[in-house]
Design a protein around this motif. Structure first.
Motif, PDB file in Angstrom:
ATOM      1  N   GLY A   1       0.834  -1.185   0.000  1.00 34.11           N
ATOM      2  CA  GLY A   1       0.000   0.000   0.000  1.00 34.11           C
ATOM      3  C   GLY A   1       0.864   1.228   0.000  1.00 34.11           C
ATOM      4  N   ARG A   2       0.237   2.357   0.247  1.00 31.60           N
ATOM      5  CA  ARG A   2       0.960   3.608   0.099  1.00 31.60           C
ATOM      6  C   ARG A   2       2.045   3.776   1.146  1.00 31.60           C
ATOM      7  NH1 ARG A   2      -2.815   8.245   2.617  1.00 31.60           N
ATOM      8  NH2 ARG A   2      -1.718   7.959   4.512  1.00 31.60           N
ATOM      9  N   ASP A   3       1.886   3.188   2.339  1.00 33.94           N
ATOM     10  CA  ASP A   3       2.883   3.386   3.392  1.00 33.94           C
ATOM     11  C   ASP A   3       3.981   2.324   3.390  1.00 33.94           C
ATOM     12  OD1 ASP A   3       1.572   5.624   4.254  1.00 33.94           O
ATOM     13  OD2 ASP A   3       0.317   4.510   5.652  1.00 33.94           O
ATOM     14  N   ARG A   4       3.813   1.293   2.611  1.00 37.82           N
ATOM     15  CA  ARG A   4       4.820   0.232   2.601  1.00 37.82           C
ATOM     16  C   ARG A   4       5.948   0.629   1.668  1.00 37.82           C
ATOM     17  NH1 ARG A   4       5.594  -4.974  -0.121  1.00 37.82           N
ATOM     18  NH2 ARG A   4       6.881  -6.192   1.296  1.00 37.82           N
ATOM     19  N   VAL A   5       7.168   0.464   2.119  1.00 38.16           N
ATOM     20  CA  VAL A   5       8.332   0.820   1.323  1.00 38.16           C
ATOM     21  C   VAL A   5       9.254  -0.393   1.274  1.00 38.16           C
ATOM     22  CG1 VAL A   5      10.294   2.367   1.127  1.00 38.16           C
ATOM     23  CG2 VAL A   5       8.144   3.216   2.057  1.00 38.16           C
ATOM     24  N   GLU A   6       9.660  -0.745   0.082  1.00 35.65           N
ATOM     25  CA  GLU A   6      10.573  -1.865  -0.093  1.00 35.65           C
ATOM     26  C   GLU A   6      11.928  -1.527   0.526  1.00 35.65           C
ATOM     27  OE1 GLU A   6      10.096  -4.827  -1.900  1.00 35.65           O
ATOM     28  OE2 GLU A   6       7.977  -4.351  -2.110  1.00 35.65           O
ATOM     29  N   SER A   7      12.603  -2.526   1.011  1.00 31.74           N
ATOM     30  CA  SER A   7      13.939  -2.344   1.548  1.00 31.74           C
ATOM     31  C   SER A   7      14.908  -2.090   0.399  1.00 31.74           C
ATOM     32  CB  SER A   7      14.371  -3.588   2.321  1.00 31.74           C
ATOM     33  OG  SER A   7      15.724  -3.478   2.693  1.00 31.74           O
ATOM     34  N   THR A   8      15.855  -1.183   0.642  1.00 32.29           N
ATOM     35  CA  THR A   8      16.874  -0.914  -0.373  1.00 32.29           C
ATOM     36  C   THR A   8      18.038  -1.878  -0.242  1.00 32.29           C
ATOM     37  OG1 THR A   8      18.054   0.629   1.062  1.00 32.29           O
ATOM     38  CG2 THR A   8      16.330   1.537  -0.365  1.00 32.29           C
ATOM     39  N   GLY A   9      18.072  -2.590   0.886  1.00 34.11           N
ATOM     40  CA  GLY A   9      19.202  -3.465   1.147  1.00 34.11           C
ATOM     41  C   GLY A   9      20.261  -2.766   1.984  1.00 34.11           C
ATOM     42  N   ASN A  10      20.110  -1.460   2.165  1.00 36.38           N
ATOM     43  CA  ASN A  10      21.044  -0.684   2.969  1.00 36.38           C
ATOM     44  C   ASN A  10      20.315  -0.280   4.242  1.00 36.38           C
ATOM     45  OD1 ASN A  10      22.337   1.694   4.099  1.00 36.38           O
ATOM     46  ND2 ASN A  10      23.602   1.690   2.250  1.00 36.38           N
ATOM     47  N   SER A  11      20.731  -0.832   5.367  1.00 37.07           N
ATOM     48  CA  SER A  11      20.000  -0.606   6.619  1.00 37.07           C
ATOM     49  C   SER A  11      20.019   0.855   7.052  1.00 37.07           C
ATOM     50  CB  SER A  11      20.561  -1.498   7.725  1.00 37.07           C
ATOM     51  OG  SER A  11      21.919  -1.189   7.973  1.00 37.07           O
ATOM     52  N   VAL A  12      21.087   1.567   6.770  1.00 35.32           N
ATOM     53  CA  VAL A  12      21.162   2.980   7.155  1.00 35.32           C
ATOM     54  C   VAL A  12      20.168   3.803   6.338  1.00 35.32           C
ATOM     55  CG1 VAL A  12      22.660   5.006   7.260  1.00 35.32           C
ATOM     56  CG2 VAL A  12      23.554   2.766   7.902  1.00 35.32           C
ATOM     57  N   LEU A  13      20.125   3.553   5.041  1.00 37.73           N
ATOM     58  CA  LEU A  13      19.173   4.265   4.186  1.00 37.73           C
ATOM     59  C   LEU A  13      17.738   3.910   4.568  1.00 37.73           C
ATOM     60  CD1 LEU A  13      18.470   6.108   1.848  1.00 37.73           C
ATOM     61  CD2 LEU A  13      18.809   4.166   0.306  1.00 37.73           C
ATOM     62  N   ASP A  14      17.491   2.635   4.856  1.00 38.42           N
ATOM     63  CA  ASP A  14      16.150   2.224   5.260  1.00 38.42           C
ATOM     64  C   ASP A  14      15.734   2.907   6.561  1.00 38.42           C
ATOM     65  OD1 ASP A  14      15.986   0.619   3.032  1.00 38.42           O
ATOM     66  OD2 ASP A  14      16.428  -1.245   4.112  1.00 38.42           O
ATOM     67  N   ALA A  15      16.651   3.010   7.521  1.00 39.38           N
ATOM     68  CA  ALA A  15      16.351   3.686   8.788  1.00 39.38           C
ATOM     69  C   ALA A  15      16.062   5.162   8.548  1.00 39.38           C
ATOM     70  CB  ALA A  15      17.520   3.523   9.761  1.00 39.38           C
ATOM     71  N   ARG A  16      16.855   5.791   7.701  1.00 38.65           N
ATOM     72  CA  ARG A  16      16.649   7.212   7.375  1.00 38.65           C
ATOM     73  C   ARG A  16      15.291   7.404   6.711  1.00 38.65           C
ATOM     74  NH1 ARG A  16      16.422  12.304   7.187  1.00 38.65           N
ATOM     75  NH2 ARG A  16      17.180  13.463   5.403  1.00 38.65           N
ATOM     76  N   ARG A  17      14.950   6.506   5.793  1.00 34.61           N
ATOM     77  CA  ARG A  17      13.667   6.594   5.102  1.00 34.61           C
ATOM     78  C   ARG A  17      12.519   6.489   6.105  1.00 34.61           C
ATOM     79  NH1 ARG A  17      12.626   2.509   0.351  1.00 34.61           N
ATOM     80  NH2 ARG A  17      14.038   3.912  -0.721  1.00 34.61           N
ATOM     81  N   ARG A  18      12.616   5.516   7.040  1.00 29.83           N
ATOM     82  CA  ARG A  18      11.572   5.365   8.059  1.00 29.83           C
ATOM     83  C   ARG A  18      11.454   6.625   8.901  1.00 29.83           C
ATOM     84  NH1 ARG A  18      13.596   0.197   8.237  1.00 29.83           N
ATOM     85  NH2 ARG A  18      14.991   0.702   9.951  1.00 29.83           N
ATOM     86  N   GLU A  19      12.595   7.200   9.276  1.00 28.84           N
ATOM     87  CA  GLU A  19      12.603   8.423  10.089  1.00 28.84           C
ATOM     88  C   GLU A  19      11.907   9.569   9.355  1.00 28.84           C
ATOM     89  OE1 GLU A  19      16.023  11.568  11.257  1.00 28.84           O
ATOM     90  OE2 GLU A  19      16.473   9.479  11.744  1.00 28.84           O
ATOM     91  N   VAL A  20      12.230   9.744   8.091  1.00 32.58           N
ATOM     92  CA  VAL A  20      11.619  10.821   7.306  1.00 32.58           C
ATOM     93  C   VAL A  20      10.117  10.577   7.153  1.00 32.58           C
ATOM     94  CG1 VAL A  20      11.533  11.877   5.009  1.00 32.58           C
ATOM     95  CG2 VAL A  20      13.743  11.448   6.100  1.00 32.58           C
ATOM     96  N   LEU A  21       9.722   9.339   6.872  1.00 34.47           N
ATOM     97  CA  LEU A  21       8.301   9.036   6.729  1.00 34.47           C
ATOM     98  C   LEU A  21       7.542   9.260   8.036  1.00 34.47           C
ATOM     99  CD1 LEU A  21       8.437   5.896   4.418  1.00 34.47           C
ATOM    100  CD2 LEU A  21       7.702   8.207   3.819  1.00 34.47           C
ATOM    101  N   GLU A  22       8.163   8.949   9.157  1.00 31.19           N
ATOM    102  CA  GLU A  22       7.524   9.206  10.454  1.00 31.19           C
ATOM    103  C   GLU A  22       7.338  10.700  10.673  1.00 31.19           C
ATOM    104  OE1 GLU A  22      10.001   7.222  13.299  1.00 31.19           O
ATOM    105  OE2 GLU A  22       9.320   5.228  12.677  1.00 31.19           O
ATOM    106  N   LYS A  23       8.322  11.509  10.284  1.00 34.14           N
ATOM    107  CA  LYS A  23       8.196  12.966  10.414  1.00 34.14           C
ATOM    108  C   LYS A  23       7.075  13.496   9.521  1.00 34.14           C
ATOM    109  CE  LYS A  23      12.969  13.997  11.705  1.00 34.14           C
ATOM    110  NZ  LYS A  23      14.227  14.627  11.285  1.00 34.14           N
ATOM    111  N   ILE A  24       7.002  12.951   8.312  1.00 34.40           N
ATOM    112  CA  ILE A  24       5.941  13.370   7.398  1.00 34.40           C
ATOM    113  C   ILE A  24       4.579  13.012   7.977  1.00 34.40           C
ATOM    114  CG2 ILE A  24       4.893  12.897   5.138  1.00 34.40           C
ATOM    115  CD1 ILE A  24       7.795  12.651   4.052  1.00 34.40           C
ATOM    116  N   GLU A  25       4.447  11.812   8.519  1.00 36.78           N
ATOM    117  CA  GLU A  25       3.167  11.397   9.102  1.00 36.78           C
ATOM    118  C   GLU A  25       2.821  12.267  10.307  1.00 36.78           C
ATOM    119  OE1 GLU A  25      -0.392  10.045   9.509  1.00 36.78           O
ATOM    120  OE2 GLU A  25       0.880   9.567   7.795  1.00 36.78           O
TER     121      GLU A  25
END
Length: 113
Positions: free
Chosen positions: A41-65
């Protein structure tokens, strides 16, 4: 029924009128076939394989929400404010109407305390 071909909502229990009872009947299909059950769905994001980038992405999405939640609250507060303003304007208009009507009839207007 083909397991991956159904639209979300198929396999739901139905009441006498055919309306969805809002719960899946798991005997007809298995958990995981609906997109929302697989987490897509709209909130699901595939893993990039890079844990640091994935963590950053989650952090940014949480701020947006969080920002979205603030905007929803602000919109609700504004809607309540606008409703009060409309009510006050309606009350003022009604009071003027009653005052003019009372003048024409020679009555003393009744005002709210």
């Amino acid at each position: 029924m083909k397991p991956f071909s159904h639209r979300c909502g198929e396999g739901l229990d139905r009441d006498a009128e055919g309306q969805s009872a809002g719960r899946h009947h798991w005997g007809r299909h298995h958990r995981g076939f609906c997109r929302h059950e697989r987490g897509e769905g709209r909130d699901r994001v595939e893993s990039t394989g890079n844990s640091v980038l994935d963590a950053r992405r989650r952090e940014v999405l949480e701020k947006i929400e969080a920002e979205r939640a603030k905007l929803r609250e602000e919109a609700k507060a504004f809607a309540e404010f606008a409703a009060r303003e409309r009510r006050d304007a309606d009350q003022a208009l009604f009071d003027r109407f009653m005052a003019e009507r009372a003048k024409g009839a020679g009555e003393t207007p009744v005002t709210e305390a």
